[in-house]
Design a protein around this motif. Structure first.
Motif, PDB file in Angstrom:
ATOM      1  N   ALA A   9      11.613  66.460  59.595  1.00 17.96           N
ATOM      2  CA  ALA A   9      12.664  65.548  59.059  1.00 17.96           C
ATOM      3  C   ALA A   9      13.949  66.168  59.595  1.00 17.96           C
ATOM      4  O   ALA A   9      15.013  65.102  59.889  1.00 17.96           O
ATOM      5  N   HIS A  10      14.396  67.431  59.523  1.00 18.99           N
ATOM      6  CA  HIS A  10      15.716  67.916  60.162  1.00 18.99           C
ATOM      7  C   HIS A  10      15.935  67.312  61.776  1.00 18.99           C
ATOM      8  O   HIS A  10      16.728  66.987  61.959  1.00 18.99           O
ATOM      9  N   LEU A  11      14.556  67.372  62.563  1.00 18.41           N
ATOM     10  CA  LEU A  11      14.771  67.164  64.062  1.00 18.41           C
ATOM     11  C   LEU A  11      14.861  65.378  63.902  1.00 18.41           C
ATOM     12  O   LEU A  11      15.748  65.087  64.761  1.00 18.41           O
ATOM     13  N   THR A  12      14.385  64.651  63.026  1.00 16.94           N
ATOM     14  CA  THR A  12      14.475  63.255  63.248  1.00 16.94           C
ATOM     15  C   THR A  12      16.204  62.971  62.758  1.00 16.94           C
ATOM     16  O   THR A  12      16.726  62.111  63.459  1.00 16.94           O
ATOM     17  N   ARG A  13      16.566  63.661  61.845  1.00 14.89           N
ATOM     18  CA  ARG A  13      17.997  63.609  61.639  1.00 14.89           C
ATOM     19  C   ARG A  13      18.979  63.778  62.550  1.00 14.89           C
ATOM     20  O   ARG A  13      19.784  63.168  62.804  1.00 14.89           O
ATOM     21  N   GLN A  14      18.558  64.823  63.161  1.00 11.65           N
ATOM     22  CA  GLN A  14      19.449  65.349  64.373  1.00 11.65           C
ATOM     23  C   GLN A  14      19.325  64.224  65.517  1.00 11.65           C
ATOM     24  O   GLN A  14      20.457  63.851  66.377  1.00 11.65           O
ATOM     25  N   VAL A  15      18.085  63.826  65.905  1.00  9.75           N
ATOM     26  CA  VAL A  15      17.894  62.764  66.835  1.00  9.75           C
ATOM     27  C   VAL A  15      18.641  61.754  66.270  1.00  9.75           C
ATOM     28  O   VAL A  15      19.302  60.899  67.362  1.00  9.75           O
ATOM     29  N   ASP A  16      18.622  60.999  65.112  1.00  5.08           N
ATOM     30  CA  ASP A  16      19.511  59.896  64.600  1.00  5.08           C
ATOM     31  C   ASP A  16      20.878  60.002  64.667  1.00  5.08           C
ATOM     32  O   ASP A  16      21.611  59.167  65.319  1.00  5.08           O
ATOM     33  N   ASP A  17      21.415  61.372  64.507  1.00  6.54           N
ATOM     34  CA  ASP A  17      22.824  61.669  64.618  1.00  6.54           C
ATOM     35  C   ASP A  17      23.123  61.595  66.158  1.00  6.54           C
ATOM     36  O   ASP A  17      24.245  60.993  66.516  1.00  6.54           O
ATOM     37  N   LEU A  18      22.576  62.212  67.037  1.00  2.00           N
ATOM     38  CA  LEU A  18      22.765  62.270  68.556  1.00  2.00           C
ATOM     39  C   LEU A  18      22.723  60.891  69.015  1.00  2.00           C
ATOM     40  O   LEU A  18      23.642  60.330  70.073  1.00  2.00           O
ATOM     41  N   SER A  19      21.876  59.969  68.515  1.00  5.04           N
ATOM     42  CA  SER A  19      21.945  58.631  69.087  1.00  5.04           C
ATOM     43  C   SER A  19      23.135  57.683  68.643  1.00  5.04           C
ATOM     44  O   SER A  19      23.466  56.899  69.439  1.00  5.04           O
TER      45      SER A  19
END
Length: 64
Positions: A9-19
């Protein structure tokens, strides 16, 4: 298992933020590229008209 879900969940959030960051940067690059293209076109037109002269150090400006 719960720790893995939290990590995912944390990594998914980071990927979304970076996107989102990359998308904003691409928009800014597109706007800046358009701006530079317009400036280059204006400079080409100015050079074609011959009004883009450069005043050298010891030359008097045309209004003297």
């Amino acid at each position: 298992m719960e720790q893995l879900e939290e990590t995912i969940a944390h990594l998914t959030r980071q990927v979304d933020d970076l996107s989102d960051v990359v998308a904003r940067q691409q928009d800014q690059i597109d706007r800046l590229s358009l701006f530079v293209d317009k400036l280059m076109e204006r400079e080409r037109a100015r050079a074609a008209e011959g009004t883009g002269g450069i005043v050298l150090g010891d030359e008097r400006p045309p209004h003297y």
